[in-house]
Design a protein around this motif. Sequence first.
Motif, PDB file in Angstrom:
ATOM      1  N   ALA A 225       0.543  -0.951  -0.156  1.00 25.73           N
ATOM      2  CA  ALA A 225      -0.018  -0.503  -0.211  1.00 25.73           C
ATOM      3  C   ALA A 225       0.743   1.402   0.223  1.00 25.73           C
ATOM      4  CB  ALA A 225      -0.710   0.374   1.098  1.00 25.73           C
ATOM      5  N   GLY A 226       0.621   2.089  -0.834  1.00 26.79           N
ATOM      6  CA  GLY A 226       1.334   3.735  -0.781  1.00 26.79           C
ATOM      7  C   GLY A 226       1.578   3.226  -1.548  1.00 26.79           C
ATOM      8  N   THR A 227       2.739   4.334  -1.604  1.00 28.81           N
ATOM      9  CA  THR A 227       3.953   4.961  -2.130  1.00 28.81           C
ATOM     10  C   THR A 227       5.687   4.907  -1.721  1.00 28.81           C
ATOM     11  OG1 THR A 227       2.867   6.666  -2.934  1.00 28.81           O
ATOM     12  CG2 THR A 227       4.775   7.277  -3.392  1.00 28.81           C
ATOM     13  N   ARG A 228       6.233   4.424  -2.339  1.00 26.03           N
ATOM     14  CA  ARG A 228       7.616   4.020  -1.771  1.00 26.03           C
ATOM     15  C   ARG A 228       8.491   5.371  -2.792  1.00 26.03           C
ATOM     16  NH1 ARG A 228       8.667  -0.968   0.457  1.00 26.03           N
ATOM     17  NH2 ARG A 228       6.974  -2.477   0.192  1.00 26.03           N
ATOM     18  N   ILE A 229       9.767   5.393  -1.846  1.00 27.06           N
ATOM     19  CA  ILE A 229       9.995   6.438  -2.026  1.00 27.06           C
ATOM     20  C   ILE A 229      11.735   6.501  -1.352  1.00 27.06           C
ATOM     21  CG2 ILE A 229       8.068   9.036  -2.123  1.00 27.06           C
ATOM     22  CD1 ILE A 229      10.130   9.317   0.933  1.00 27.06           C
ATOM     23  N   VAL A 230      12.920   7.389  -2.000  1.00 23.20           N
ATOM     24  CA  VAL A 230      13.993   7.070  -1.432  1.00 23.20           C
ATOM     25  C   VAL A 230      14.358   9.023  -1.602  1.00 23.20           C
ATOM     26  CG1 VAL A 230      16.621   6.434  -1.733  1.00 23.20           C
ATOM     27  CG2 VAL A 230      14.457   4.774  -2.345  1.00 23.20           C
ATOM     28  N   THR A 231      15.071   8.933  -0.297  1.00 18.71           N
ATOM     29  CA  THR A 231      15.010  10.481   0.450  1.00 18.71           C
ATOM     30  C   THR A 231      16.487  11.385  -0.540  1.00 18.71           C
ATOM     31  OG1 THR A 231      16.725   9.552   1.799  1.00 18.71           O
ATOM     32  CG2 THR A 231      14.250  10.296   2.516  1.00 18.71           C
ATOM     33  N   ALA A 232      16.659  12.236  -0.718  1.00 17.42           N
ATOM     34  CA  ALA A 232      17.530  12.727  -2.204  1.00 17.42           C
ATOM     35  C   ALA A 232      18.218  13.001  -1.348  1.00 17.42           C
ATOM     36  CB  ALA A 232      16.782  13.839  -2.373  1.00 17.42           C
ATOM     37  N   ALA A 233      19.287  14.128  -1.963  1.00 14.60           N
ATOM     38  CA  ALA A 233      20.615  14.275  -0.717  1.00 14.60           C
ATOM     39  C   ALA A 233      20.116  15.094   0.691  1.00 14.60           C
ATOM     40  CB  ALA A 233      21.826  15.280  -2.157  1.00 14.60           C
ATOM     41  N   ASP A 234      19.150  15.431   0.192  1.00 14.43           N
ATOM     42  CA  ASP A 234      18.559  16.584   1.197  1.00 14.43           C
ATOM     43  C   ASP A 234      17.874  16.121   2.029  1.00 14.43           C
ATOM     44  OD1 ASP A 234      16.701  16.747  -0.776  1.00 14.43           O
ATOM     45  OD2 ASP A 234      16.682  18.967  -0.677  1.00 14.43           O
ATOM     46  N   GLY A 235      17.675  14.906   2.282  1.00 15.26           N
ATOM     47  CA  GLY A 235      16.622  13.604   2.961  1.00 15.26           C
ATOM     48  C   GLY A 235      15.108  14.427   2.647  1.00 15.26           C
ATOM     49  N   THR A 236      15.262  15.067   1.010  1.00 18.51           N
ATOM     50  CA  THR A 236      14.196  15.213   1.312  1.00 18.51           C
ATOM     51  C   THR A 236      13.398  14.087  -0.081  1.00 18.51           C
ATOM     52  OG1 THR A 236      14.526  16.747  -0.887  1.00 18.51           O
ATOM     53  CG2 THR A 236      14.070  17.919   1.414  1.00 18.51           C
ATOM     54  N   ALA A 237      12.250  14.461  -0.444  1.00 19.92           N
ATOM     55  CA  ALA A 237      11.219  13.666  -1.286  1.00 19.92           C
ATOM     56  C   ALA A 237      10.395  14.192  -1.429  1.00 19.92           C
ATOM     57  CB  ALA A 237      10.837  11.923  -0.933  1.00 19.92           C
ATOM     58  N   THR A 238       9.041  14.810  -3.086  1.00 21.04           N
ATOM     59  CA  THR A 238       8.026  14.812  -3.119  1.00 21.04           C
ATOM     60  C   THR A 238       7.283  14.570  -4.099  1.00 21.04           C
ATOM     61  OG1 THR A 238       9.498  17.424  -3.378  1.00 21.04           O
ATOM     62  CG2 THR A 238       7.012  17.465  -4.544  1.00 21.04           C
ATOM     63  N   PHE A 239       6.379  14.092  -3.959  1.00 17.72           N
ATOM     64  CA  PHE A 239       5.182  13.467  -4.776  1.00 17.72           C
ATOM     65  C   PHE A 239       3.589  13.353  -4.531  1.00 17.72           C
ATOM     66  CE2 PHE A 239       5.768  11.260  -0.945  1.00 17.72           C
ATOM     67  CZ  PHE A 239       4.132  10.829  -0.791  1.00 17.72           C
ATOM     68  N   THR A 240       3.174  13.773  -5.587  1.00 12.78           N
ATOM     69  CA  THR A 240       1.535  13.447  -5.292  1.00 12.78           C
ATOM     70  C   THR A 240       0.654  12.068  -5.442  1.00 12.78           C
ATOM     71  OG1 THR A 240       2.066  16.206  -6.426  1.00 12.78           O
ATOM     72  CG2 THR A 240      -0.314  15.428  -6.554  1.00 12.78           C
ATOM     73  N   ILE A 241      -0.255  12.409  -4.857  1.00 13.70           N
ATOM     74  CA  ILE A 241      -1.250  11.067  -5.066  1.00 13.70           C
ATOM     75  C   ILE A 241      -2.074  11.893  -4.324  1.00 13.70           C
ATOM     76  CG2 ILE A 241       0.980   9.256  -3.794  1.00 13.70           C
ATOM     77  CD1 ILE A 241      -0.487   9.406  -1.488  1.00 13.70           C
ATOM     78  N   ASP A 242      -3.855  10.660  -4.680  1.00 13.51           N
ATOM     79  CA  ASP A 242      -5.169  10.874  -4.809  1.00 13.51           C
ATOM     80  C   ASP A 242      -4.966  10.236  -2.953  1.00 13.51           C
ATOM     81  OD1 ASP A 242      -6.110  12.205  -6.410  1.00 13.51           O
ATOM     82  OD2 ASP A 242      -6.331  10.186  -7.579  1.00 13.51           O
ATOM     83  N   ALA A 243      -5.422  10.893  -1.612  1.00 11.07           N
ATOM     84  CA  ALA A 243      -5.772  10.662  -0.493  1.00 11.07           C
ATOM     85  C   ALA A 243      -6.627  10.888   0.109  1.00 11.07           C
ATOM     86  CB  ALA A 243      -4.620  11.239   0.149  1.00 11.07           C
TER      87      ALA A 243
END
Length: 226
Positions: free
Chosen positions: A69-87
């Motif tokens: 379930a949900g969205t899998r991410i891996v944090t970038a060099a600055d520790g961030t991740a950005t995405f858009t989903i329906d929730a």
Amino acid sequence: MDLPCIMRHLLHGALACLAVMPLTLARIAPARAAPLHVDFKLTDEEYRPLSGVPVRLVFGAGDWQAPDAGTRIVTAADGTATFTIDAPVSRRWQFRNVGFTPFSWPVRTDHVSLAAELEFVLPKKDGPDTVHHWLYTAEIDRDGSGDCSTDDLDKVYEAGQDGRFTKLIGSNAAGPNFDVNIDGWALSGAGYKLSDFMLEPENTAAGEKRWHLKLAIVRRPKAVLP
């Protein structure tokens, strides 16, 4: 019965009625999914970014305890991740304290449920570290004034035999009342806490309902064995 006592009984009765009504309405009208733009960040306790960390984020959709379930991410060099989903962002009632009194009052809020699969590393005295994959949950509410509130990361689950995260490890994950025995060791915390959160509506030219969530999680230092 004196007047203050009568007033307290009347107030408690009114609040009880208000508490029951919105819960019934919420069951009749479930939340509808809307676009949710997420700005996520993972840091250590000194707020230094943690890069290359895999995280799975679920926002109250369907079978949120399913391993996929949900969205899998891996944090970038600055520790961030950005995405858009329906929730689903629901409307619910929350009780808020009235000033510094013992009374509380129901407030209508916009609400989103969060679950985050994160690694919890536990050292071993006689071998390599044990890496646990746990699902941390939190509830975030935004009231009419724009203030957001949460009880921080609360319940923690691990996967059962079917792979779904249904085995409750413990509650109050961010502490100080997390009291769990893992691999023979007593833990007072589950290694993570929310450091920033803000749920806001976004205005669109077409009038479409969209939301923005700023979410930051702190990873605490690895547990130390006595």
